[in-house]
Design an enzyme around this catalytic site. Structure first.
Site, PDB file in Angstrom:
ATOM      1  N   ASN A   1       0.172   1.462  -7.357  1.00  0.00           N
ATOM      2  CA  ASN A   1      -0.145   2.020  -8.670  1.00  0.00           C
ATOM      3  C   ASN A   1       0.247   3.483  -8.774  1.00  0.00           C
ATOM      4  OD1 ASN A   1      -1.707   0.318 -10.749  1.00  0.00           O
ATOM      5  ND2 ASN A   1      -2.434  -0.408  -8.773  1.00  0.00           N
TER       6      ASN A   1
ATOM      7  N   ARG B   1      -2.461  -1.826  -3.067  1.00  0.00           N
ATOM      8  CA  ARG B   1      -2.816  -1.779  -4.489  1.00  0.00           C
ATOM      9  C   ARG B   1      -2.840  -0.337  -4.984  1.00  0.00           C
ATOM     10  NH1 ARG B   1      -7.269  -3.946  -4.051  1.00  0.00           N
ATOM     11  NH2 ARG B   1      -6.674  -6.080  -4.453  1.00  0.00           N
TER      12      ARG B   1
ATOM     13  N   SER C   1      -3.971  -5.500   1.167  1.00  0.00           N
ATOM     14  CA  SER C   1      -4.073  -5.452  -0.301  1.00  0.00           C
ATOM     15  C   SER C   1      -4.829  -4.201  -0.742  1.00  0.00           C
ATOM     16  CB  SER C   1      -4.782  -6.697  -0.816  1.00  0.00           C
ATOM     17  OG  SER C   1      -6.120  -6.702  -0.389  1.00  0.00           O
TER      18      SER C   1
END
Lengths: 156, 274
Positions: free
Chosen positions: B206, B202, B198
């Site tokens: 993005n 992440r 994660s």
């Protein structure tokens, strides 16, 4: 999105950067910041101390002023007493002097009076003798009555 | 620019190609030169600037440059101070957090460079694919998150000893009863796998989405009815790009901040005894 050896390259770069930061950037900055913090803390402590010493010296000043005030009051009291004393003394001296001068003047007056009386007495005696002389010239011998005249002169 | 391409897919694919140096051994051992070179350059510039400012740092009244660096370092130190209570933070974790933040902000910021300009500039020197955003390369984000993962294991073992670490693997968080060992182990495995996954995805997601969104917006401007008039298309593409760039500033900083905070949190948690 395929995983390849870039992974290892980037990881190595990452560790190198962390070591660089930990060795050359962070400690420098930290040292400067800590030194400033200490300076500020010292400054604040000095200020606090200054405030305290100001307080103490303020108290001291107050005490000194109080003492001076008491002392001044004492001195003024003493001066007043002394002044009164001086005046009293001067009065006494003046009174004594006055007394003395009065006495002297009285003595003078008495002297003058007695002198005048003496002169008057002599003049009266002379006048009396002159008068008597004129009366007695013809009938009385001056020598014979001189004794009598002296007795009269003394009685006057 | 976009109109030179036959389709949107080709345009996007062209802009998302890597400059890869393939290795003889096969696919895995090839290296994305663009990501590595850009990352090294950006890190060197950012940390070099910090070093330059910090080297002349004075304990007296700071200049504007020093004040800015102090602000940054103070901000990061505050974050670390709030989370990490396991010894001297100045030795490793705080500098690591600073590195992560500065480096990732700079790498993310490459997204603001117009992709077509970058492509054109590299085209001039004969390089036809250069991904300018290293954090939009999953290799970079995994390199970061796996490094943090390695630190996690390292500090965990350093704090508790190898025995302590293995003990925790089986006896936490549910309890030390032998019947609970498998459950604990499974739980810890999931946690250890999900953390780096994660953590890296992440950031990657993005930044990758940000990059693609720029491309899509410009494609839209170029292919819409506005583009019939040259200046109309120009103005619309400027407005769309500007709008997304302004919003993207938030994402760039936020993602760097989140990555830094998670790095601090993971390393702090590794120090904790259960």
């Amino acid at each position: 999105m395929n995983i390849n050896a870039t992974l290892f390259a980037q990881a190595l770069v990452f560790f190198a950067f962390i070591i660089f930061t930990a060795k050359f950037i962070w400690p420098h900055m930290l040292r400067a910041i800590e030194a400033r913090q200490k300076q500020i803390a010292d400054g604040l402590a000095a200020g606090e101390q200054g405030r305290k010493s100001l307080e103490v010296s303020g108290k001291q000043t107050e005490q000194t002023i109080q003492e001076a005030r008491v002392r001044a009051a004492e001195i003024v009291g003493q001066a007043e007493k002394r002044g009164a004393q001086v005046i009293e003394e001067a009065k006494t001296v003046a009174k004594a002097e006055g007394e003395r001068e009065k006495t002297a003047a009285k003595a003078d007056i008495q002297q003058a009076a007695s002198r005048a009386r003496e002169q008057l007495r002599e003049q009266v005696a002379a006048l009396a003798v002159a008068g008597a002389e004129k009366i007695l010239r013809r009938e009385v011998d001056a020598k014979a009555h001189a004794e009598l005249l002296d007795g009269i002169k003394k009685q006057l | 620019m976009a109109t030179q391409y036959k389709s949107a897919t080709e345009y996007i694919e062209h802009h998302l190609g890597f400059f890869t140096k393939p290795a003889e051994g096969g696919g895995f051992w090839s290296i994305n030169v663009d990501s590595v070179v850009t990352a090294v350059l950006l890190g060197s510039i950012g940390l070099g600037l910090l070093w330059w400012v910090v080297r002349g740092a004075t304990a007296g009244v700071p200049g504007k440059r020093q004040a800015f660096v102090e602000l940054l370092i103070g901000f990061i130190d505050d974050q670390v101070k709030g989370i990490f209570h396991h010894g001297d933070r100045n030795k490793f974790i705080a500098p690591a957090a600073l590195t992560v933040f500065v480096w990732i902000v700079l790498m993310n910021s490459m997204d603001f460079l117009p992709a077509d300009w970058v492509a054109a500039a590299f085209g001039l020197i004969g390089v036809h694919a250069w991904r300018i955003v290293p954090t939009a390369d999953v290799n970079t984000t995994f390199a970061l998150s796996l490094s943090v993962f390695a630190m996690m294991i390292w500090f965990s073992i350093a704090a508790k000893g190898l025995g302590g670490w293995i003990h925790e693997l089986f006896c936490a968080p549910f309890g030390g009863h032998p019947l609970l060992w498998p459950a604990n182990f499974l739980f810890n495995c999931v946690e250890y796998i999900s953390k780096p996954l994660s953590h890296s995805l992440r950031l990657f997601g993005n930044m990758y989405a940000g990059e693609i969104l720029f491309l899509l917006l410009w494609m839209w401007a170029a292919n819409s009815s506005f583009a019939q008039d040259y200046f109309g298309g120009f103005i619309v593409s400027v407005l769309l790009g500007l709008g997304w760039a302004i919003f993207h500033i938030l994402i760039v900083l936020l993602q760097a901040y989140i990555f830094m905070m998670l790095t601090i949190v993971y390393i702090s948690m590794a120090h904790e005894h259960h």
